[in-house]
Scaffold this active site. Sequence first.
Site, PDB file in Angstrom:
ATOM      1  CG  HIS A 168      -5.277  -6.369   1.918  1.00  0.00           C
ATOM      2  ND1 HIS A 168      -3.979  -6.280   1.451  1.00  0.00           N
ATOM      3  CD2 HIS A 168      -5.908  -5.244   1.527  1.00  0.00           C
ATOM      4  CE1 HIS A 168      -3.840  -5.143   0.787  1.00  0.00           C
ATOM      5  NE2 HIS A 168      -4.995  -4.491   0.823  1.00  0.00           N
ATOM      6  CG  ASN A 169      -5.828  -8.173   8.973  1.00  0.00           C
ATOM      7  OD1 ASN A 169      -6.509  -7.166   9.194  1.00  0.00           O
ATOM      8  ND2 ASN A 169      -4.544  -8.248   9.298  1.00  0.00           N
ATOM      9  NE  ARG A 195      -7.600  -7.639  15.285  1.00  0.00           N
ATOM     10  CZ  ARG A 195      -8.023  -7.147  16.453  1.00  0.00           C
ATOM     11  NH1 ARG A 195      -7.885  -5.868  16.712  1.00  0.00           N
ATOM     12  NH2 ARG A 195      -8.564  -7.934  17.344  1.00  0.00           N
ATOM     13  CG  HIS A 210     -12.975  -3.119   1.105  1.00  0.00           C
ATOM     14  ND1 HIS A 210     -12.930  -3.180   2.464  1.00  0.00           N
ATOM     15  CD2 HIS A 210     -11.716  -2.778   0.705  1.00  0.00           C
ATOM     16  CE1 HIS A 210     -11.722  -2.885   2.887  1.00  0.00           C
ATOM     17  NE2 HIS A 210     -10.953  -2.640   1.836  1.00  0.00           N
ATOM     18  CD  GLN A 241       3.154   5.434   4.029  1.00  0.00           C
ATOM     19  OE1 GLN A 241       3.205   4.720   3.035  1.00  0.00           O
ATOM     20  NE2 GLN A 241       2.043   5.633   4.673  1.00  0.00           N
TER      21      GLN A 241
HETATM   22  N1  LIG Z   1       2.378   2.953   0.461  1.00  0.00           N
HETATM   23  C1  LIG Z   1       1.167   2.897   1.000  1.00  0.00           C
HETATM   24  N2  LIG Z   1       0.190   2.258   0.367  1.00  0.00           N
HETATM   25  C2  LIG Z   1      -1.033   2.222   0.944  1.00  0.00           C
HETATM   26  C3  LIG Z   1      -1.299   2.821   2.177  1.00  0.00           C
HETATM   27  N3  LIG Z   1      -2.599   2.592   2.487  1.00  0.00           N
HETATM   28  C4  LIG Z   1      -3.113   1.879   1.482  1.00  0.00           C
HETATM   29  N4  LIG Z   1      -2.167   1.641   0.546  1.00  0.00           N
HETATM   30  C5  LIG Z   1      -2.318   0.909  -0.692  1.00  0.00           C
HETATM   31  O1  LIG Z   1      -3.523   1.326  -1.274  1.00  0.00           O
HETATM   32  C6  LIG Z   1      -4.236   0.182  -1.617  1.00  0.00           C
HETATM   33  C7  LIG Z   1      -5.704   0.327  -1.609  1.00  0.00           C
HETATM   34  O2  LIG Z   1      -6.243  -0.906  -2.010  1.00  0.00           O
HETATM   35  P1  LIG Z   1      -5.843  -2.229  -1.229  1.00  0.00           P
HETATM   36  O3  LIG Z   1      -6.502  -2.232   0.114  1.00  0.00           O
HETATM   37  O4  LIG Z   1      -6.029  -3.383  -2.096  1.00  0.00           O
HETATM   38  O5  LIG Z   1      -4.253  -2.077  -0.986  1.00  0.00           O
HETATM   39  C8  LIG Z   1      -3.850  -0.833  -0.547  1.00  0.00           C
HETATM   40  C9  LIG Z   1      -2.394  -0.580  -0.420  1.00  0.00           C
HETATM   41  O6  LIG Z   1      -1.688  -1.272  -1.417  1.00  0.00           O
HETATM   42  C10 LIG Z   1      -0.234   3.507   2.832  1.00  0.00           C
HETATM   43  O7  LIG Z   1      -0.358   4.054   3.900  1.00  0.00           O
HETATM   44  N5  LIG Z   1       0.971   3.495   2.186  1.00  0.00           N
HETATM   45 ZN   LIG Z   2      -8.823  -2.500   1.519  1.00  0.00          ZN
END
Ligand SMILES: Nc1nc2c(ncn2[C@@H]2O[C@@H]3COP(=O)(O)O[C@H]3[C@H]2O)c(=O)[nH]1
Ligand SMILES: [Zn+2]
Length: 875
Positions: free
Chosen positions: A164-165, A167, A204, A365
Amino acid sequence: MLQESTCAELKSLEARVSAVERQMRAELPLPAAVEDLRREVEAFRERLETDEGLSWLGFYKQLPEPLSSEECRRLQYRRKSDSVKKRVKKNFANICDAQVSDAIRQWLRMPTFDARPWEDEELLLLLQQMYLDHDFCAKFAIDISTLRKFLYEAYKNYNDVPFHNFRHCFCVAQMLYAISWCVDLPSKIGDLEVLILLTSCICHDLDHPGYNNIYQINAKTELAIRYNDISPLENHHCSVAFRLLENDDCNIFKSFGSEDFKQVREGMIRCILATDMARHNEILTNFREMLPCFNYDDKAHVNLLCMVLIKVSDISNEARPMDIAEPWLDRLLQEFFKQSDAEKLEGLPVTPFMDREKITKPSSQCSFIGFVLLPLFEALGELLTELQDLIVQPVRDALDYYKRLNEVTREERLHRKSIVAEMADHQHNSANQSPDSGNAALPKSGSNVSFKAKILSSRSRSRSTEEETELSLEGSVQQYLEDQSLEDVLEDPESGDSETANEVEVSEKALKFKISTECTAPTTGRKSYPGSRKGSRERGQHLNQSDISRMMQQKGKLKATACSFDHHFLSDNKKLSFDSPSFLDEYALTLKKRFEEGLTGYRDTAGENNDDECVLSQETINLNKRNSEHLVKVFDEKKSILKCPDHKNNVHVENLRININTTAEDEPVKSSPKYSMVNKKYKYSEQSDNDISVISLKEEIKIQSPPSEAKSNRSILSRFRQLTDRFGLSQDSKVKHPKNNNVSKTTLHKGKTKVEPTHCKSLEKVDIRRASTLPKTKGRTSKSWKSFILGKEKHWSSDQVLDCNVSELDNQSLPSTSQMNSNCATPNKTSTSLQNSPRKSVARSESFVMGNNVTNRSVDAQEIQNDGENDPNII
Ligand SMILES: Nc1nc2c(ncn2[C@@H]2O[C@@H]3COP(=O)(O)O[C@H]3[C@H]2O)c(=O)[nH]1
Ligand SMILES: [Zn+2]
């Protein structure tokens, strides 16, 4: 009458005798043998209660490590360092007037855009381009310098966490931007809504600590308390965003009238809060209901569409080409594992979909894409059909790929099981042939090399290191089979087992406003996840009568076994005439209580926590190799990115090459730039700060594992047998204890680097499959970037000032363990594999500046360190 009085006398006599007996026991010295026995028993009890390695027996009383321990410091929230911020600020100021080539602008409009080769300041430039290309600055009177300051402030307020950076923020904004162009969003929902959406994407996840809402709520962090467990993180991200916007210098909406600003604020809050996965089903259900009569003139419909759009962008990694998506998954799992490690460390409920012991890449996944991602994408694709090819199909392809990978893993597991069954047969036969050599038939630690080797060679890749460690310990075939059946359940995302509950289900449980969660049945029909406190309670309550009576029998057996153990200490096997030690009753009671609470499934942490991080599977390494080959290509093409004079670009590209080669020097054997990138990344995976913390977590931190349903069925007698075996080897096991064991480090390392030939074979197979399911990377691979170049003159400006002091933000989302030591972390500069090492970045940035006629000076790391601005946001 006589009978009555005699009876009374007898009773009183009995009472006196027992009083005398008690007095004698208290006052007279016990026989030496009994004293010895008592000491032994005390030591045994002490051992049961304090030895972490025996915690699976359920008597372990040790509390989690104190919060101030060295390990806890590693869990803390990573702020960007002052020097990094300062460098990016300076570099962005230098390039912010640069014109982005048409080729790059086109690429930026595609989901295949790859952000990896770009420096942070270049990503800021590209974000700026998104506003410019939508003509927002003109349409909404946004001052360009305000936009730049806003973008820089947003950048500054993302943390150095694995996923959650900044990028991630860029990727989410870029996906929204790509969708916007693909479906001509402004014509459908209006420019203002698109501006709100784009800005919301950028904001966000502001100040995300790398620990999600489930953690925030369970750890009762300041954020959870502040926001009453209702989307604490999303509320925080939004609050930080509006704090940034409070400052006129970076308020891109400052020219808006109050009504318009109100609309922006409402829209942004709505969008950012919609990214809480706890609301996924609610939003998707509403959207699906709206679909048949969707009306772009209806504000409620547009609002919901915007929520879906930001959600789609937020979870869109799997819609990107695999070579871009997979490193993101690695980073996400890194963040997940870090959280679940922290949960274990702090004795919090362990979030199952984040638990390194429960998930694999394919299982994670399959569950996430199948149950969460694809349904959302398909719903959006129904409304915006242009998105079918662009993002929906690639997500289906990704699901196919992971399903196949899961199948391969399952096949391997079956193969492994058949080998184990064979061994079990063999063991059984040997035991039958020579009753006295029953133990010899059991493969013991290190004694049955072929058994171990066989299993190792048939193991699934993604869990290899864990299992190697597990199997190198006392290798009971029975135990292994039990573990495998547990693994089967956990890894089958379609089994419906609550251990495999996906993020939405777990989040719904954990995050919804308490009143509604406690009172209403779950909408998904799945049970609460067992890692939760509620889950544990429920499991206890769901034990049926026969379970209880079996447990009580087991309790009886334990007591009997403990008594015979007790005999073992008596000289000449002579039974002494005193009651069995009272502590056994206490144990029996404790045991009963634990059974009743359903807490019998404690894991043998000594045996099972010596696993390795194992995020990077072999196929990821292969992919990384491919990625890095691609990166080298991109570096070559980077000179076409900006429309700047050719000779300047040449300097830049040359410098990039020099930097790549410099890295390659670390690895003399493979000195080509391609390999240097691969090695660097792989090295990172082995040596990252996170890995170190993983090892130390395993080795030094007391982890109280959560109960595991399947293991709770294991016979307590067999556990006790194991215990007594181990007790006989007490000195040994002390050495083996993960806390003191240096050897385990070496083993872990070996386990990690070792690639069994059979794995390599099946990997080849997987890679071929993968190639066939790779989403197409149209724009990028079909055409060379050079063919897009328009060699216009670029205007360089170095006079951009991006000073913007944002008032102190409410940075309270630290994991609870870090609260005490929040100042102590050295920012982990190697923690982002998508980024370059700081030294390298400095050199690159400098060369970028050099290439543009800005003062050519060498910047030394120390100087940059000293240059750091004193950011009030750094805690
Ligand atoms: N298992 C999995 N979780 C994902 C993936 N992409 C997003 N997430 C989850 O979906 C969430 C969406 O909100 P956040 O960005 O807080 O955190 C994200 C992750 O926890 C992914 O490819 N695989
Ligand atoms: Zn996000």
